[in-house]
Design an enzyme around this catalytic site. Structure first.
Site, PDB file in Angstrom:
ATOM      1  N   CYS A   1       6.965   0.658  -1.841  1.00 37.48           N
ATOM      2  CA  CYS A   1       6.137   1.804  -2.249  1.00 37.48           C
ATOM      3  C   CYS A   1       7.046   2.881  -2.868  1.00 37.48           C
ATOM      4  O   CYS A   1       7.793   2.572  -3.781  1.00 37.48           O
ATOM      5  CB  CYS A   1       5.331   2.315  -1.051  1.00 37.48           C
ATOM      6  SG  CYS A   1       4.045   3.499  -1.515  1.00 37.48           S
TER       7      CYS A   1
ATOM      8  N   ASP B   1      -3.108  -4.164  -5.689  1.00 37.16           N
ATOM      9  CA  ASP B   1      -2.514  -2.949  -5.109  1.00 37.16           C
ATOM     10  C   ASP B   1      -3.470  -1.764  -5.329  1.00 37.16           C
ATOM     11  O   ASP B   1      -3.730  -1.370  -6.466  1.00 37.16           O
ATOM     12  CB  ASP B   1      -1.148  -2.674  -5.760  1.00 37.16           C
ATOM     13  CG  ASP B   1      -0.307  -1.713  -4.943  1.00 37.16           C
ATOM     14  OD1 ASP B   1      -0.860  -0.733  -4.418  1.00 37.16           O
ATOM     15  OD2 ASP B   1       0.907  -1.953  -4.817  1.00 37.16           O
TER      16      ASP B   1
ATOM     17  N   HIS C   1      -1.749  -3.626  -1.261  1.00 38.55           N
ATOM     18  CA  HIS C   1      -0.517  -2.873  -0.964  1.00 38.55           C
ATOM     19  C   HIS C   1      -0.021  -3.108   0.467  1.00 38.55           C
ATOM     20  O   HIS C   1       1.174  -3.001   0.729  1.00 38.55           O
ATOM     21  CB  HIS C   1      -0.808  -1.385  -1.187  1.00 38.55           C
ATOM     22  CG  HIS C   1       0.408  -0.499  -1.266  1.00 38.55           C
ATOM     23  ND1 HIS C   1       1.193  -0.414  -2.388  1.00 38.55           N
ATOM     24  CD2 HIS C   1       0.978   0.344  -0.363  1.00 38.55           C
ATOM     25  CE1 HIS C   1       2.184   0.455  -2.179  1.00 38.55           C
ATOM     26  NE2 HIS C   1       2.079   0.926  -0.956  1.00 38.55           N
TER      27      HIS C   1
END
Lengths: 210, 210
Positions: free
Chosen positions: A32, A156, A185
């Site tokens: 991330c 995502d 994600h």
């Protein structure tokens, strides 16, 4: 953000002097926003032998309509601290799971709780000013010749796969883009992770002569 | 660079609380690299009523061929300091008046001596890493609606007028570009300065209701 990059460079200095570490074989791994930070670090620190950026959040500027309000709060936070007040905190996510930047974080909190890594739901207003001004895209072409593998969950929901691809396209060779089909994600971290990690391992073995 | 912007924001907090200052009428003025820094500061600090950027150096990345050597020295500088050594200094300019980035600084030293403001000819290697990574061009469109006047010496030998114009074009309104005909980066500060300063004063009067 910049202090974070400095800290990672200094941690590589520490690792490279550690007797258990081969200083020629230090790779960095980031998920991330840390995918973004690892890419930025590798643009300067040539001791890094390879970068793995998983579901990298390449843009933290957020919803442009929120920018002015965040700047105003951030300046009030800074002025308050100079006056001796406590830092001003904003929630990391609201009740809909959306950050003050307007970015959906989805099931971030339940995921972290599931991993027994509870996170406090707060960020200083000053930190949000760092976010809305942060941009390291100009560094992407400068990472080469350090090899990069980007791992992108197909669905995502935090930072879209299409925008991760845009960043990938700015990297020069050697590079590899690995798409995690059907994953989002967070959910790639549960169940069968072999596909995700074997691709990364193969990449590191190939480029680091492991 | 970022700490510099933070410091300017905090200085505006201080000024805006000073009894002699009207907090609605704080303008910022920056020359050369500080023109760049003032533009970056104004993109976040909405208390700034106007920006004057004179001969702004919009790009400090320097000669790409020098990047790798500078990064290596910068990392050695950081590692040395962690080990308790003194900072590693590079000259600001070599005997030809060129910085380690490859940028000609022309008669900078003789100008500063002429102004009785002698400058030490040294910069830490770590600082050069900040330079080669610095880029704030993405912030230029975010300064509006704060008014900006850019003042560009026609024959700027440190950062060419054509590249100042490129940055000016990225600004949104209100903005004004003032060209100092026949002048270079330094010599506009001597002799007849009325043209240069009257244009700036007119701009501030118009946009700050002075």
């Amino acid at each position: 953000m910049h202090r974070r990059i400095d800290d990672f460079m200094d941690s590589i200095t520490w690792f490279s002097q550690h007797p258990l570490v081969d200083p020629e074989k230090i790779a960095v791994w980031g998920l991330c926003f840390d995918g973004n930070i690892m890419l930025a670090t590798a643009a300067s620190d040539r001791r890094i032998a390879a970068v793995v950026a998983v579901a990298p959040m390449m843009d933290t500027t957020g919803d442009p309509e929120r920018r002015e309000a965040l700047l105003e709060l951030a300046l009030a936070d800074r002025a308050g601290r100079i006056a001796g007040e406590e830092p001003m905190y904003l929630p990391l996510v609201d009740e809909d799971g959306v950050t003050a930047l307007g970015q959906p974080l989805g099931n971030f909190f339940s995921t972290m709780e599931g991993l027994n890594m509870p996170v406090e739901n707060r960020v200083t207003a000053n930190t949000y000013m760092r976010c809305v001004n942060w941009n390291m895209l100009h560094l992407l072409p400068k990472i080469s010749p350090t090899p990069v593998i980007m791992v992108t969950p197909e669905h995502d929901q935090v930072f879209p796969a299409s925008r991760q691809k845009e960043a990938f396209d700015m990297l020069l060779e050697p590079k590899e883009h690995c798409i995690l089909l059907g994953r989002n994600h967070f959910d790639w971290m549960f169940g069968d992770m072999d596909v995700a990690f074997n691709k990364q391992l193969d990449f590191l073995k190939k480029h680091m002569q492991l």
